[in-house]
Motif scaffolding. Structure first.
Motif, PDB file in Angstrom:
ATOM      1  N   MET A 196     -26.260 -13.176  12.434  1.00  0.00           N
ATOM      2  CA  MET A 196     -27.404 -13.163  13.339  1.00  0.00           C
ATOM      3  C   MET A 196     -27.501 -14.467  14.121  1.00  0.00           C
ATOM      4  SD  MET A 196     -29.761 -11.321  14.368  1.00  0.00           S
ATOM      5  CE  MET A 196     -31.383 -11.237  14.996  1.00  0.00           C
ATOM      6  N   ILE A 197     -27.332 -15.583  13.419  1.00  0.00           N
ATOM      7  CA  ILE A 197     -27.380 -16.886  14.095  1.00  0.00           C
ATOM      8  C   ILE A 197     -26.220 -17.016  15.067  1.00  0.00           C
ATOM      9  CG2 ILE A 197     -27.221 -19.381  13.721  1.00  0.00           C
ATOM     10  CD1 ILE A 197     -29.859 -18.335  12.846  1.00  0.00           C
ATOM     11  N   GLU A 198     -25.031 -16.473  14.682  1.00  0.00           N
ATOM     12  CA  GLU A 198     -23.872 -16.548  15.563  1.00  0.00           C
ATOM     13  C   GLU A 198     -24.127 -15.795  16.869  1.00  0.00           C
ATOM     14  OE1 GLU A 198     -23.562 -15.347  12.387  1.00  0.00           O
ATOM     15  OE2 GLU A 198     -22.656 -17.089  11.403  1.00  0.00           O
ATOM     16  N   MET A 199     -24.782 -14.644  16.767  1.00  0.00           N
ATOM     17  CA  MET A 199     -25.093 -13.871  17.977  1.00  0.00           C
ATOM     18  C   MET A 199     -26.085 -14.618  18.869  1.00  0.00           C
ATOM     19  SD  MET A 199     -25.399  -9.881  17.199  1.00  0.00           S
ATOM     20  CE  MET A 199     -24.564  -9.017  18.497  1.00  0.00           C
ATOM     21  N   LEU A 200     -27.071 -15.240  18.253  1.00  0.00           N
ATOM     22  CA  LEU A 200     -28.055 -15.996  19.019  1.00  0.00           C
ATOM     23  C   LEU A 200     -27.392 -17.175  19.727  1.00  0.00           C
ATOM     24  CD1 LEU A 200     -31.016 -16.402  19.809  1.00  0.00           C
ATOM     25  CD2 LEU A 200     -31.278 -17.774  17.742  1.00  0.00           C
ATOM     26  N   LEU A 201     -26.539 -17.887  19.011  1.00  0.00           N
ATOM     27  CA  LEU A 201     -25.827 -19.005  19.626  1.00  0.00           C
ATOM     28  C   LEU A 201     -24.885 -18.524  20.727  1.00  0.00           C
ATOM     29  CD1 LEU A 201     -25.040 -21.230  16.525  1.00  0.00           C
ATOM     30  CD2 LEU A 201     -26.664 -21.698  18.363  1.00  0.00           C
ATOM     31  N   GLY A 202     -24.255 -17.376  20.523  1.00  0.00           N
ATOM     32  CA  GLY A 202     -23.399 -16.796  21.550  1.00  0.00           C
ATOM     33  C   GLY A 202     -24.183 -16.435  22.800  1.00  0.00           C
ATOM     34  N   LEU A 203     -25.371 -15.865  22.609  1.00  0.00           N
ATOM     35  CA  LEU A 203     -26.227 -15.528  23.757  1.00  0.00           C
ATOM     36  C   LEU A 203     -26.674 -16.784  24.503  1.00  0.00           C
ATOM     37  CD1 LEU A 203     -28.457 -12.669  22.328  1.00  0.00           C
ATOM     38  CD2 LEU A 203     -26.837 -12.517  24.219  1.00  0.00           C
ATOM     39  N   ILE A 204     -27.017 -17.822  23.762  1.00  0.00           N
ATOM     40  CA  ILE A 204     -27.418 -19.086  24.398  1.00  0.00           C
ATOM     41  C   ILE A 204     -26.254 -19.675  25.184  1.00  0.00           C
ATOM     42  CG2 ILE A 204     -28.104 -21.474  23.919  1.00  0.00           C
ATOM     43  CD1 ILE A 204     -29.793 -20.343  21.587  1.00  0.00           C
ATOM     44  N   ALA A 205     -25.048 -19.643  24.595  1.00  0.00           N
ATOM     45  CA  ALA A 205     -23.867 -20.155  25.290  1.00  0.00           C
ATOM     46  C   ALA A 205     -23.584 -19.351  26.555  1.00  0.00           C
ATOM     47  CB  ALA A 205     -22.658 -20.133  24.366  1.00  0.00           C
TER      48      ALA A 205
END
Length: 84
Positions: A1-10
């Motif tokens: 979940m955190i990886e997806m959020l960081l991916g969206l931010i990137a």
């Protein structure tokens, strides 16, 4: 979940950098800024592919696509620095 959020931010940051670098290109018409614009755009596309695979929207192995996009992004960054 955190990886997806960081991916969206990137991805959002990359798209913001696409807009900023394109505005710089329109103002200066330097080829280096055009290379940067393309590099940021490819990086954002790479993130879309990675997030799609992570959310199981793409069911194929994407490692070749992601690795190719990384090489293209780095090549465009190199060209932007070299042509300056």
């Amino acid at each position: 979940m955190i990886e997806m959020l960081l991916g969206l931010i990137a991805m959002v940051l990359a798209m913001g950098l696409v807009v900023v670098s394109y505005m710089a290109y329109r103002k200066s018409h330097l080829r280096a800024t055009l290379y940067l614009t393309l590099a940021f755009l490819l990086f954002a596309f790479k993130k879309v592919v990675e997030l799609s695979a992570e959310s199981r929207a793409i069911r194929h192995d994407i490692s070749l696509i992601v690795d190719s996009l990384e090489v293209l992004v780095l090549l465009l960054f190199f060209l932007a620095l070299w042509r300056r």
